[in-house]
Design an enzyme around this catalytic site. Structure first.
Site, PDB file in Angstrom:
ATOM      1  N   LYS A 124       0.843  -1.216   0.000  1.00 47.40           N
ATOM      2  CA  LYS A 124       0.000   0.000   0.000  1.00 47.40           C
ATOM      3  C   LYS A 124       0.873   1.260   0.000  1.00 47.40           C
ATOM      4  O   LYS A 124       0.611   2.212  -0.740  1.00 47.40           O
ATOM      5  CB  LYS A 124      -0.895   0.009   1.235  1.00 47.40           C
ATOM      6  N   CYS A 141      -3.528  12.954  12.841  1.00 51.32           N
ATOM      7  CA  CYS A 141      -4.324  11.746  12.573  1.00 51.32           C
ATOM      8  C   CYS A 141      -4.283  10.875  13.820  1.00 51.32           C
ATOM      9  O   CYS A 141      -3.796  11.257  14.858  1.00 51.32           O
ATOM     10  CB  CYS A 141      -3.828  11.049  11.325  1.00 51.32           C
ATOM     11  N   ARG A 169      -8.623   0.151   5.037  1.00 55.01           N
ATOM     12  CA  ARG A 169      -7.752   1.116   4.349  1.00 55.01           C
ATOM     13  C   ARG A 169      -6.519   0.409   3.789  1.00 55.01           C
ATOM     14  O   ARG A 169      -5.961   0.825   2.793  1.00 55.01           O
ATOM     15  CB  ARG A 169      -7.269   2.192   5.327  1.00 55.01           C
TER      16      ARG A 169
HETATM   17  C1  EPZ Z   1       4.565   6.646   6.264  1.00 59.48           C
HETATM   18  O1  EPZ Z   1       3.942   7.727   6.922  1.00 59.48           O
HETATM   19  C2  EPZ Z   1       3.538   5.529   6.220  1.00 59.48           C
HETATM   20  N1  EPZ Z   1       2.369   5.966   5.459  1.00 59.48           N
HETATM   21  C3  EPZ Z   1       3.118   5.136   7.622  1.00 59.48           C
HETATM   22  O2  EPZ Z   1       2.268   4.002   7.508  1.00 59.48           O
HETATM   23  C4  EPZ Z   1       4.356   4.707   8.404  1.00 59.48           C
HETATM   24  O3  EPZ Z   1       3.978   4.453   9.748  1.00 59.48           O
HETATM   25  C5  EPZ Z   1       5.415   5.822   8.370  1.00 59.48           C
HETATM   26  O4  EPZ Z   1       5.707   6.177   7.001  1.00 59.48           O
HETATM   27  C6  EPZ Z   1       6.716   5.398   9.029  1.00 59.48           C
HETATM   28  O5  EPZ Z   1       7.207   4.264   8.380  1.00 59.48           O
HETATM   29  C7  EPZ Z   1       2.458   5.949   4.104  1.00 59.48           C
HETATM   30  O6  EPZ Z   1       3.470   5.592   3.536  1.00 59.48           O
HETATM   31  C8  EPZ Z   1       1.231   6.371   3.369  1.00 59.48           C
HETATM   32  P1  EPZ Z   1       7.140   9.707   8.182  1.00 59.48           P
HETATM   33  P2  EPZ Z   1       4.677   9.186   6.880  1.00 59.48           P
HETATM   34  O7  EPZ Z   1       7.136  10.980   7.421  1.00 59.48           O
HETATM   35  O8  EPZ Z   1       5.381   9.349   5.605  1.00 59.48           O
HETATM   36  C9  EPZ Z   1       8.039  12.970  11.516  1.00 59.48           C
HETATM   37  C10 EPZ Z   1       0.382   2.678   7.768  1.00 59.48           C
HETATM   38  O9  EPZ Z   1       0.032   2.083   8.783  1.00 59.48           O
HETATM   39  N2  EPZ Z   1       7.976  13.956  10.419  1.00 59.48           N
HETATM   40  O10 EPZ Z   1       8.188   8.681   7.894  1.00 59.48           O
HETATM   41  O11 EPZ Z   1       3.678  10.206   7.284  1.00 59.48           O
HETATM   42  C11 EPZ Z   1       6.691  12.330  11.806  1.00 59.48           C
HETATM   43  O12 EPZ Z   1       5.946  13.124  12.694  1.00 59.48           O
HETATM   44  C12 EPZ Z   1       0.891   4.102   7.881  1.00 59.48           C
HETATM   45  O13 EPZ Z   1       0.433   2.193   6.611  1.00 59.48           O
HETATM   46  C13 EPZ Z   1       8.296  15.280  10.668  1.00 59.48           C
HETATM   47  O14 EPZ Z   1       8.607  15.648  11.801  1.00 59.48           O
HETATM   48  O15 EPZ Z   1       5.727   8.999   8.072  1.00 59.48           O
HETATM   49  C14 EPZ Z   1       7.088  11.020  12.418  1.00 59.48           C
HETATM   50  O16 EPZ Z   1       7.379  11.207  13.787  1.00 59.48           O
HETATM   51  C15 EPZ Z   1       0.688   4.672   9.279  1.00 59.48           C
HETATM   52  N3  EPZ Z   1       8.255  16.173   9.645  1.00 59.48           N
HETATM   53  C16 EPZ Z   1       8.397  10.659  11.694  1.00 59.48           C
HETATM   54  O17 EPZ Z   1       8.852  11.871  11.098  1.00 59.48           O
HETATM   55  C17 EPZ Z   1       7.914  15.810   8.367  1.00 59.48           C
HETATM   56  O18 EPZ Z   1       7.901  16.673   7.466  1.00 59.48           O
HETATM   57  C18 EPZ Z   1       8.225   9.629  10.579  1.00 59.48           C
HETATM   58  O19 EPZ Z   1       7.166  10.051   9.746  1.00 59.48           O
HETATM   59  C19 EPZ Z   1       7.592  14.456   8.122  1.00 59.48           C
HETATM   60  C20 EPZ Z   1       7.626  13.543   9.162  1.00 59.48           C
END
Ligand code: EPZ
Length: 430
Positions: A22, A117, A398
């Protein structure tokens, strides 16, 4: 509202085919609009999030043609709009990948700012920092992000935080920027590599995906392609954890074992036998006592945060105490209260869960708080004595295609119902 009714107590056994990833699909569907030719995406998981992403792509004027259940053709030639409506972002945050795709292709994009979220605040500051580094102006106004650039120039971007989303979004925008972009401190998940490989199959020039540094030489145009998405690491891991939770014996097929290494290693530490094939992994936990261990979620190749609820559920049945530390998101233990209602003994302090193993779960009526927690609760119910109901299963839909069908094929006694009559009928039938 639809819910799952489950009668637990039976070990899950057998083989299950894993679908496409996904979290690779969402980046790939956004990238597909960057060509003015037909792109065919195969092994596409038919789940709510990918359907919403395709609606968002159609919403800006791209042509979308479903070939069959898990294949789609997209053509971005006739895109007329650079505005992605809030409704899509509200439904799935990953619609923000259209920012990088539209900015890369048209040098302009307007996408609603995603809210927080279920699992945390999830800022996107690193995405916006990257777009600005490429020369775009990025303004926030009335909940909308408006990004615009005369032209995009390659830059050296060092991410403050390892972010899957920011890494993918910047690969999209930089793939058509002028010159070289170097991205450091990037995410290395299998889905990052998959999106990079997909873009390269469209004529992009991206090197180093899966390592700490990604180098991109921008190209003027991307062309059509046919591409098959990698198997879903988290769907596979969820079924592997199900073998441990139900003391069963499950083989996940159509997988890449290397992507599952951290999950296999933890399950082996817990006393499961792991048998790896070329494209399969078998987890044997029948008549095994699960051993406690400690988990800390980390970016890939560390233990994935998306597997935290599922592995914690297995540890809740281990013969001793375990620690589960969630280092990625700040609110990913919402399932604990629900699991404790099924007899688990877990205490959460900050970003750590203290898990006291118990002998078994007992059935209860629970609500799915989010996608992965919901999946974990369903599997806990399949292990529990007696009946359970799981509500709010739209979260689970989802990211899991045919979840209850696959569980039934492994011997799970589960039904999806949307009224009390059918729930009662199921209870009488098992
Ligand atoms: C992706 O989310 C996945 N979603 C998530 O999967 C997954 O948990 C996550 O990566 C971590 O592997 C999709 O790919 C659609 P991040 P994403 O940016 O990209 C911080 C599922 O269950 N951060 O890697 O939103 C953030 O707050 C979903 O399939 C910033 O601070 O995750 C978090 O603490 C849930 N600033 C950390 O980085 C930013 O600009 C990692 O988030 C971006 C992120």
């Amino acid at each position: 509202m639809e819910q799952y009714i489950v009668k637990g107590g039976r070990p899950l056994k057998g083989s299950v085919v894993i679908g496409g990833a996904k979290n690779a699909a969402l980046g790939i569907l956004a990238a597909a609009i960057m060509a003015d030719e037909t792109v065919q995406v195969d092994n596409l998981p038919n789940v709510r999030d990918t359907r919403v992403m395709l609606q968002a792509v159609e919403g800006i004027g791209a042509q979308v043609q479903y070939i069959y259940n898990n294949s789609v053709q997209i053509n971005g030639k006739l895109i007329t709009d650079i505005d992605v409506e809030y409704d899509y972002i509200r439904k799935i945050r990953a619609s923000y990948y259209l920012l990088g795709a539209l900015l890369g292709k048209y040098h302009e994009a307007r996408v609603a700012l995603p809210g927080g979220c279920d699992i945390g605040s999830r800022p996107i500051d690193q995405h916006l920092k990257g777009f600005r580094a490429l020369g775009a102006t990025v303004d926030l106004d009335h909940g909308m992000i408006y990004a615009k650039a005369e032209k995009l120039i390659g830059a050296h971007i060092y991410f403050d935080v390892v972010s899957v989303g920011a890494t993918i979004n910047l690969m999209l925008a930089a793939s058509m920027a002028e010159g070289e972009t170097i991205m450091e401190n990037v995410a290395k998940e299998p889905h990052i590599v998959d999106v990079a490989n997909f873009l390269n199959s469209m004529g992009a020039n991206i090197r180093g995906a899966g390592t700490d540094v990604i180098r991109i030489r921008g190209v003027k145009r991307l062309h059509g392609t046919t591409y098959s998405i990698i198997p879903d690491q988290i769907e596979a891991g969820t079924f592997m954890a199900a073998a441990a939770i139900t003391h069963g014996d499950i083989q996940v097929t159509n997988v890449i074992p290397k992507h599952l290494e951290s999950i296999s290693a933890k399950l082996a530490e817990m006393g499961c036998t792991i048998v790896e094939g070329d494209e399969s992994v078998r987890v044997i936990a029948q008549n095994r006592e699960l051993r406690p261990t400690n988990i800390k979620t980390l970016p890939y190749p560390g233990f994935p945060t998306d597997m935290q609820p599922q592995i914690a559920t297995a540890l809740a049945l281990a013969s001793g105490s375990s620690l589960v530390t969630e280092s990625i998101f700040e609110n990913r233990f919402k399932y604990v209260d629900e699991l404790n209602r099924m007899g688990a003994s877990i205490k959460v302090e900050g970003n750590t869960a203290y898990v006291e193993g118990v002998k078994k779960f007992t059935g209860a009526d629970v609500d799915a708080p989010d996608l992965r927690a919901g999946a974990a609760l369903v599997i806990a119910a399949l292990s529990a004595d007696g009946f359970s109901s799981i509500s709010d299963i739209q979260y689970i839909q989802r990211g899991y295609e045919d979840f209850e069908t696959k569980l039934k094929s492994l011997g799970g006694q589960i039904a999806k119902v949307d009224n009390e009559h059918d729930a009662h009928k199921f209870r009488l039938s098992v």
